[in-house]
Design a protein around this motif. Structure first.
Motif, PDB file in Angstrom:
ATOM      1  N   ILE A 194       1.057  -1.145   0.220  1.00 18.52           N
ATOM      2  CA  ILE A 194      -0.081   0.082  -0.053  1.00 18.52           C
ATOM      3  C   ILE A 194       0.785   1.241  -0.019  1.00 18.52           C
ATOM      4  O   ILE A 194       0.711   2.298  -0.831  1.00 18.52           O
ATOM      5  CB  ILE A 194      -0.961  -0.015   1.196  1.00 18.52           C
ATOM      6  N   ALA A 195       2.007   1.275   0.786  1.00 18.66           N
ATOM      7  CA  ALA A 195       2.590   2.474   1.004  1.00 18.66           C
ATOM      8  C   ALA A 195       3.386   2.562  -0.311  1.00 18.66           C
ATOM      9  O   ALA A 195       3.494   3.877  -1.019  1.00 18.66           O
ATOM     10  CB  ALA A 195       3.830   2.377   2.022  1.00 18.66           C
ATOM     11  N   GLY A 196       3.970   1.766  -1.232  1.00 20.61           N
ATOM     12  CA  GLY A 196       4.437   1.813  -2.774  1.00 20.61           C
ATOM     13  C   GLY A 196       3.185   2.227  -3.714  1.00 20.61           C
ATOM     14  O   GLY A 196       3.801   3.047  -4.330  1.00 20.61           O
ATOM     15  N   ILE A 197       2.187   1.864  -3.314  1.00 21.73           N
ATOM     16  CA  ILE A 197       1.102   2.375  -4.549  1.00 21.73           C
ATOM     17  C   ILE A 197       0.893   3.855  -4.266  1.00 21.73           C
ATOM     18  O   ILE A 197       0.608   4.433  -4.967  1.00 21.73           O
ATOM     19  CB  ILE A 197      -0.212   1.419  -3.925  1.00 21.73           C
ATOM     20  N   GLU A 198       0.918   4.240  -3.030  1.00 17.04           N
ATOM     21  CA  GLU A 198       0.371   5.438  -2.631  1.00 17.04           C
ATOM     22  C   GLU A 198       1.659   6.590  -3.225  1.00 17.04           C
ATOM     23  O   GLU A 198       1.378   7.594  -3.382  1.00 17.04           O
ATOM     24  CB  GLU A 198       0.422   5.705  -1.257  1.00 17.04           C
ATOM     25  N   TRP A 199       2.914   5.929  -3.042  1.00 17.29           N
ATOM     26  CA  TRP A 199       3.843   6.730  -3.469  1.00 17.29           C
ATOM     27  C   TRP A 199       3.946   6.990  -5.236  1.00 17.29           C
ATOM     28  O   TRP A 199       4.042   8.133  -5.644  1.00 17.29           O
ATOM     29  CB  TRP A 199       5.343   6.051  -3.329  1.00 17.29           C
ATOM     30  N   LEU A 200       3.607   5.842  -5.749  1.00 19.48           N
ATOM     31  CA  LEU A 200       3.371   5.946  -7.236  1.00 19.48           C
ATOM     32  C   LEU A 200       2.057   6.796  -7.634  1.00 19.48           C
ATOM     33  O   LEU A 200       2.421   7.471  -8.552  1.00 19.48           O
ATOM     34  CB  LEU A 200       2.986   4.456  -7.913  1.00 19.48           C
ATOM     35  N   GLU A 201       1.185   6.883  -6.842  1.00 18.53           N
ATOM     36  CA  GLU A 201       0.156   7.720  -7.048  1.00 18.53           C
ATOM     37  C   GLU A 201       0.668   9.143  -6.991  1.00 18.53           C
ATOM     38  O   GLU A 201      -0.062  10.117  -7.820  1.00 18.53           O
ATOM     39  CB  GLU A 201      -1.266   7.502  -6.150  1.00 18.53           C
ATOM     40  N   ASN A 202       1.307   9.409  -6.017  1.00 15.15           N
ATOM     41  CA  ASN A 202       1.625  10.921  -5.929  1.00 15.15           C
ATOM     42  C   ASN A 202       2.432  11.138  -6.718  1.00 15.15           C
ATOM     43  O   ASN A 202       2.730  12.333  -7.452  1.00 15.15           O
ATOM     44  CB  ASN A 202       2.611  11.014  -4.466  1.00 15.15           C
ATOM     45  N   TYR A 203       3.666  10.321  -7.493  1.00 15.17           N
ATOM     46  CA  TYR A 203       4.397  10.467  -8.304  1.00 15.17           C
ATOM     47  C   TYR A 203       3.533  10.767  -9.862  1.00 15.17           C
ATOM     48  O   TYR A 203       3.899  11.905 -10.274  1.00 15.17           O
ATOM     49  CB  TYR A 203       5.263   9.292  -8.580  1.00 15.17           C
ATOM     50  N   LEU A 204       2.574  10.015  -9.909  1.00 11.64           N
ATOM     51  CA  LEU A 204       1.938  10.166 -11.391  1.00 11.64           C
ATOM     52  C   LEU A 204       1.215  11.524 -11.143  1.00 11.64           C
ATOM     53  O   LEU A 204       0.989  12.200 -12.314  1.00 11.64           O
ATOM     54  CB  LEU A 204       1.175   9.131 -11.526  1.00 11.64           C
ATOM     55  N   SER A 205       0.541  11.997  -9.988  1.00 13.59           N
ATOM     56  CA  SER A 205      -0.190  13.017  -9.950  1.00 13.59           C
ATOM     57  C   SER A 205       0.518  14.306 -10.094  1.00 13.59           C
ATOM     58  O   SER A 205       0.020  15.338 -10.805  1.00 13.59           O
ATOM     59  CB  SER A 205      -0.713  13.248  -8.501  1.00 13.59           C
TER      60      SER A 205
END
Length: 525
Positions: A194-205
């Protein structure tokens, strides 16, 4: 326009996967690509990159356009991960090699002041370009991105030593670090916690370049996309909005198509009745005008075609057979310790699972979630502490790594080991989505989703009041995930499941236990 697919047809195994498909990709794209498994999502990505060619049609790409592509299959290599990632940006890689070349030249022209000045001037320009493009902090970016994806330990390993999940994370880092004009990301959240997914979401945003993602993670799609494309019956159907908006718009569209279908169907039935009536009147009276009227109506009837209506996948899974009630305390874990290769994984863990709890067990990759579940079901033994099962507990367990006793047997032969009667086996397999044309497939050729469905078959034949599932929706498309969720929503026993799917966690759990720093803690709302 960055990329244009014009009237594309793609034939696979003599059947059309796409027919006359057209699509334009633009600078503003933040697209989610959805569709059932086998609908052609990954193939569409390969057509866009040029890895595969269309059977018919034309694909145009903007001149010098570079595409970063995260795919599910990888080229074997024995390179060190860090070296492989340092090569990810072609521009920086070229500049680095030129810098190395000019450093060698500096040593050979040191006595020729005029030549030395020329080489130094060019070397200085290369240094400036290398710095401007982030060359001197590339190693820091590699380290920080690997750390964000919980993969720092991979930096000095060789690619051929990595598991599939580890290699996927390395490939994701490589795509992120590359200097591209458009990104195609095929299941980027697979194997991320989940932490990795949230990091990727922030990167893409915060990303300034366009992208398209294939994902079965609904919350991820909601957070990173503003447009949804669905592959449906070999065509692209566009919807403005993220995944949640897409589901609402698709429902409206299907309802409108169904209404139109019924109206057209009623109109055809009405015309058929009128034609029959006019022909009858013509036969009775011999009046030619009745025959002419009937022919006129037949021409109208021939022009009416029934519109296409998308068919929803039927429910393929049987419900869980629930055993009699267990004791109120289903499991009591007291002062539990677990070591893996002399390293403490779980330390002084104490908690109780009550009857009718629906627990999501969460935590970072490698924190010990699967180990704790195996300790509860008795596959592993604790180094210290106790695990007590309550009275009348009937346990069912689906592991993350699904194994079958034999792999070179057919689906039907495997089912007959559970229920010897072939007719009953075929009927039960059909409930799990394995129909007459599927049952001769060998277990070794099954997809990830098919393996999960087949593993559920023996589990759901038992009477269970305590169900433990380790990442049950891994490798499943969204439609299959929702099917599992519906099944678990209706299940009335005690449930513990491991998942990184936040949508599923919110929908199914009434408690969350997190493994954090070797301890198990209750997550408060």
């Amino acid at each position: 326009m960055l990329i244009e697919l014009n009237s594309i047809t793609k034939i696979l195994n003599q059947d059309p996967l796409f027919e006359n498909l057209s699509l334009i990709l633009e600078q503003s794209d933040r697209i989610g690509l959805v569709g059932e498994n086998g609908s052609g999502k990954s193939t569409l990505f390969k057509l866009i990159t040029g890895e595969e060619n269309p059977s018919k049609g034309v694909i145009n790409r903007k001149k010098n356009l570079t595409i970063g592509y995260l795919q599910q299959t990888f080229t074997p290599s024995d390179k060190i991960v860090k070296t492989y990632l340092l090569e990810s940006d072609q521009l920086l890689n070229d500049l680095y090699h030129q810098l190395t070349l000019y450093e060698e030249k500096l040593a050979t022209v040191s006595d020729d002041h005029q030549q030395l000045a020329k080489v130094m001037t060019h070397y200085g320009k290369l240094q400036h370009d290398f710095e401007e493009n982030g060359g001197y902090d590339i190693e820091d970016r590699i380290a920080s991105t690997l750390k964000a994806l919980n993969s720092s330990e991979l930096e000095n390993k060789r690619l051929n030593q990595l598991s599939g999940g580890q290699r996927l994370r390395v490939e994701l880092v490589r795509v992120i670090l590359s200097n591209n004009d458009y990104l195609l990301l095929d299941e980027p959240t697979n194997y991320l916690d989940i932490a990795g997914i949230e990091w990727l979401e922030n990167y893409l945003s915060h990303l300034q370049i366009p992208y398209m993602v294939i994902s079965h993670d609904r919350q991820f799609l909601d957070r990173v996309t503003t447009k949804t494309l669905e592959i449906e019956d070999g065509q692209i159907v566009p919807y403005n909005g993220n995944y949640t908006r897409y589901t609402a718009l698709k429902k409206e569209r299907v309802e409108a198509l169904q209404k139109n279908f019924l109206l057209k169907q009623q109109e055809k039935q009405k015309l058929k009745g009128q034609i029959k009536q006019y022909r009858q009147w013509g036969n009775e009276s011999g009046n030619e005008k009745f025959y002419r009227k009937a022919k006129s109506l037949e021409k109208r009837l021939a022009k009416i075609s029934l519109p296409y209506v998308p068919q929803e996948s039927g429910n393929r899974l049987e419900s869980v057979k629930v055993a009699d009630r267990s004791a109120n305390n289903v499991v009591k874990v007291n002062d539990l310790w677990s070591l893996i290769e002399d390293q403490i994984l779980l330390e002084d863990v104490t908690f109780t699972i009550k009857r009718n709890d629906r627990i999501a067990l969460i935590g970072r990759n490698g924190s010990g979630k699967s180990t704790l579940m195996k300790l509860i079901v008795g596959e592993l033994t604790a180094d210290e502490g106790t695990i007590e099962l309550g009275n009348h507990v009937k346990m069912g367990y689906l592991p993350q790594q699904i194994e079958f006793p034999l792999y070179d047997v057919s689906i039907l032969d495997y089912a007959k080991t559970i229920m010897p009667n072939e007719e009953a086996a075929r009927r039960t397999l059909a409930h799990f989505g394995f129909y007459a044309q599927d049952v001769s497939k060998r277990l070794k050729s099954l997809s990830g989703g098919e393996r999960v469905r087949l593993a559920l078959l023996p589990l759901l034949q038992q009477k269970i009041n305590f169900l433990l599932l380790d990442e049950p929706t891994n490798h499943l498309d969204i439609y299959a995930k929702e099917e599992i969720e519906h099944l678990l929503e209706d299940y009335s026993g005690t449930l513990v499941f491991i998942s990184h799917d936040r949508y599923m966690i919110q929908k199914l759990s009434n408690r969350q236990l997190m493994i954090q720093d070797r301890h198990v803690v209750q997550v408060e709302d």
